[in-house]
Write a protein that holds these residues in place. Structure first.
Motif, mmCIF file in Angstrom:
data_model
loop_
_atom_site.group_PDB
_atom_site.id
_atom_site.type_symbol
_atom_site.label_atom_id
_atom_site.label_comp_id
_atom_site.label_asym_id
_atom_site.label_seq_id
_atom_site.Cartn_x
_atom_site.Cartn_y
_atom_site.Cartn_z
ATOM 1 N N HIS A 247 44.115 33.115 33.864
ATOM 2 C CA HIS A 247 43.507 32.851 35.158
ATOM 3 C C HIS A 247 42.816 31.480 35.174
ATOM 4 C CE1 HIS A 247 44.300 37.075 35.062
ATOM 5 N NE2 HIS A 247 43.313 37.295 34.207
ATOM 6 N N SER A 253 37.303 34.744 36.545
ATOM 7 C CA SER A 253 38.088 34.913 37.763
ATOM 8 C C SER A 253 38.139 36.386 38.181
ATOM 9 C CB SER A 253 39.521 34.406 37.555
ATOM 10 O OG SER A 253 39.530 33.030 37.247
ATOM 11 N N PHE A 268 42.883 39.565 41.995
ATOM 12 C CA PHE A 268 41.961 39.749 40.876
ATOM 13 C C PHE A 268 41.299 41.124 40.921
ATOM 14 C CE2 PHE A 268 41.645 34.921 41.087
ATOM 15 C CZ PHE A 268 42.520 34.741 40.024
#
Length: 296
Positions: A247, A253, A268
């Motif tokens: 990420h 993230s 996410f």
């Protein structure tokens, strides 16, 4: 002057609500370790946000894997906002003892933004513990901020030392080995070091790829063994196969930080929290002292 009836009723209701957790907590002493931990993991005094993370952090299975028992002397390293403290403190309150080692609280006016942030977080947790003694009990507190503040107390004092998602910070500052050696020193012979850490992708026997916040599992084990520990067991309790570890902002993230803001937020959230190693080390019953050395 007589108080209005509604005020008296409100006061009685408030007192009753304070007593209910105590009555329930007393009953938990008759339960198994697993049921006690489950009770505190889902306790009404924990926020909905904290309880929502149980699905990713698996506190009951994790603490059972580390063999934490109610009569133990336990040291929790860098508890941050107290996510695990909320479970450990009442679990240990009546028979054992929880000590938390967090950042210096005297750095609220420090020039460094990071130092101010962690000082504020530590202060908030301390204030919460003071405001809810009936729940947390007498939690001991000390400052751990290596390399200046590295000392964690008496040698051979603790049954368990627990660290949740901290090792990457110590490694970033070149202090992982020193921290591990101090954990080894304060543990009793036969004591357990339990570690949960963001796990990097292994690509060969000597290298690993990791975004921000991830560490290689073999590397953590090597450093712990260099400090004197023996690897007792490892678990996939906190594994997350959806985490690709590539990420833009590394582990940050992902939830709960979501450092990318609205960018790819749903993706996410669907991944969940990071893939994590769960490692259990033991301080051997018979060991020879090892001098502090350069980190491998």
């Amino acid at each position: 002057m007589t108080l209005p009836t509604k005020i008296i009723q409100a006061c009685l209701l408030c007192c009753t609500s304070l007593l209910l957790p105590l009555q329930a907590d007393t009953a938990t002493q008759e339960l198994s370790f697993s049921d006690q931990l489950s009770f505190y993991a889902d306790h009404p005094l924990r926020s909905d946000g904290h309880k929502a993370r149980n699905r990713y952090r698996n506190p009951v299975d994790t603490l059972l894997f580390f063999a934490v028992e109610p009569q133990h002397q336990v040291l929790e390293i860098w508890p941050a906002r107290g996510w695990y403290t909320e479970i450990l403190a009442p679990y240990l309150r009546d028979q054992g003892q929880l000590t938390i080692a967090h950042h210096r609280q005297l750095q609220l006016d420090a020039d460094d933004d990071r130092q101010r942030f962690w000082a504020r977080i530590s202060r908030q947790l301390s204030e919460r513990i003071e405001l809810q003694p009936e729940y947390f009990g007498a939690v001991k507190q000390l400052a751990f901020d290596p390399p200046e503040l590295l000392h964690l107390g008496q040698e051979g004092h603790y049954d368990r030392v627990l660290s949740f998602r901290n090792a990457h910070i110590w490694d970033q500052h070149g202090l992982l080995l020193q921290s591990m050696q101090e954990f080894f020193r304060v543990l009793k012979p036969g004591g357990i070091l339990g570690m949960v850490e963001h796990r990097a992708s292994r690509v060969s026997d000597i290298t690993s790829f990791a975004g921000e916040g991830y560490l290689d599992e073999a590397y953590i084990i090597m450093v712990a063994e260099f400090a004197g520990f023996q690897l007792l067991d490892r678990s996939e309790i906190n594994a997350n196969p959806l985490d690709t570890r590539d990420h833009p902002r590394g582990v940050y993230s992902l939830p709960p930080t979501l450092a990318m803001g609205s960018e790819d937020r749903e993706r996410f959230l669907a991944i969940g929290e990071s893939d994590r190693m769960t490692l259990k080390f033991i301080k051997p019953e018979h060991y020879s002292s090892r001098p502090y050395a350069v980190q491998p």
